[in-house]
Design a protein around this motif. Structure first.
Motif, mmCIF file in Angstrom:
data_model
loop_
_atom_site.group_PDB
_atom_site.id
_atom_site.type_symbol
_atom_site.label_atom_id
_atom_site.label_comp_id
_atom_site.label_asym_id
_atom_site.label_seq_id
_atom_site.Cartn_x
_atom_site.Cartn_y
_atom_site.Cartn_z
ATOM 1 N N ILE A 76 0.746 -1.282 0.172
ATOM 2 C CA ILE A 76 0.136 0.044 0.123
ATOM 3 C C ILE A 76 0.935 1.252 -0.035
ATOM 4 N N HIS A 77 0.782 2.051 -0.634
ATOM 5 C CA HIS A 77 1.573 3.477 -1.033
ATOM 6 C C HIS A 77 0.625 4.635 -0.875
ATOM 7 N N GLU A 78 1.226 5.562 -0.143
ATOM 8 C CA GLU A 78 0.650 7.002 -0.206
ATOM 9 C C GLU A 78 1.323 7.936 -0.979
ATOM 10 N N GLY A 88 6.218 11.964 -5.191
ATOM 11 C CA GLY A 88 6.674 10.857 -4.752
ATOM 12 C C GLY A 88 5.708 9.846 -4.129
ATOM 13 N N MET A 89 6.129 8.633 -3.647
ATOM 14 C CA MET A 89 5.149 7.968 -2.935
ATOM 15 C C MET A 89 6.023 7.021 -1.948
ATOM 16 N N ARG A 90 5.307 6.603 -0.781
ATOM 17 C CA ARG A 90 6.080 5.728 0.222
ATOM 18 C C ARG A 90 5.132 4.702 0.588
ATOM 19 N N LEU A 110 -3.875 7.232 -1.718
ATOM 20 C CA LEU A 110 -3.445 5.889 -1.070
ATOM 21 C C LEU A 110 -3.698 4.630 -2.496
ATOM 22 N N HIS A 111 -2.955 3.993 -2.555
ATOM 23 C CA HIS A 111 -3.240 2.897 -3.750
ATOM 24 C C HIS A 111 -2.380 1.724 -3.669
ATOM 25 N N VAL A 112 -2.628 0.670 -4.206
ATOM 26 C CA VAL A 112 -2.342 -0.675 -4.321
ATOM 27 C C VAL A 112 -0.988 -0.563 -5.202
ATOM 28 N N MET A 113 0.247 -0.797 -4.850
ATOM 29 C CA MET A 113 1.304 -0.845 -5.836
ATOM 30 C C MET A 113 1.698 -2.032 -6.103
ATOM 31 N N LEU A 114 1.582 -2.816 -7.401
ATOM 32 C CA LEU A 114 1.861 -4.183 -7.450
ATOM 33 C C LEU A 114 3.381 -3.690 -8.356
#
Ligand SMILES: [Cu+2]
Length: 149
Positions: A76-78, A88-90, A110-114
């Motif tokens: 999960i990234h924000e 950016g995202m973390r 917020l997103h799911v990063m594959l």
């Protein structure tokens, strides 16, 4: 060695993240926010998954992990923007979803990063994402792959 890999991965994420932030988040309509979809991607590359999860329980819940059989690593990234305007995202490890509230996973938020996809994801394919909550337990999603909106 492991640290080096993580460093390069972070760099890669930073570069790729900019793409998803091109759109001003304030322009995103509610319709788009609530649409369930995943971004196309090639094997070894990345994809993002976007959807809404509503906590219908009487208690607050905590998202503790995310997984997908189609990626080597799923997080999960924000998304964030620095004072200089750099995007950016973390990774976000735990997310609390209060009772009757929704967890909104969307572009620029917020997103799911594959990461490191095991296979190509093309339009009309679907992506499986499994969320693990402390209260609700395992919740599975199946998302259609759609081209960038
Ligand atoms: Cu990300």
């Amino acid at each position: 060695m492991k640290k080096l890999v993580v460093f390069f991965l972070s760099l890669f994420i930073l570069i790729n993240c900019g793409k998803s932030s091109e759109k001003n988040s304030s322009e995103t309509s509610v319709d788009q926010e609530t649409q369930n979809w995943a971004r196309p991607g090639s094997q070894g590359q990345m994809s993002g998954a976007y959807f809404v999860y509503e906590n219908t329980l009487d208690v607050s819940d905590t998202l503790i992990s995310v997984d997908s059989p189609q990626a080597m690593m799923t997080q999960i990234h924000e998304s964030y923007t620095t004072e200089d305007g750099l995007a950016g995202m973390r990774e976000k490890k735990e997310i609390i979803v209060h009772s009757d509230e929704s967890l909104i996973l969307k572009q620029g938020g917020l997103h799911v990063m594959l990461m490191n996809l095991k296979e190509d994801l093309s339009e009309n394919d679907s992506v499986e994402v499994t969320l693990e909550f402390t209260e609700a337990g395992t919740v599975k999603f199946k998302l259609p792959v759609k081209s960038n909106k």
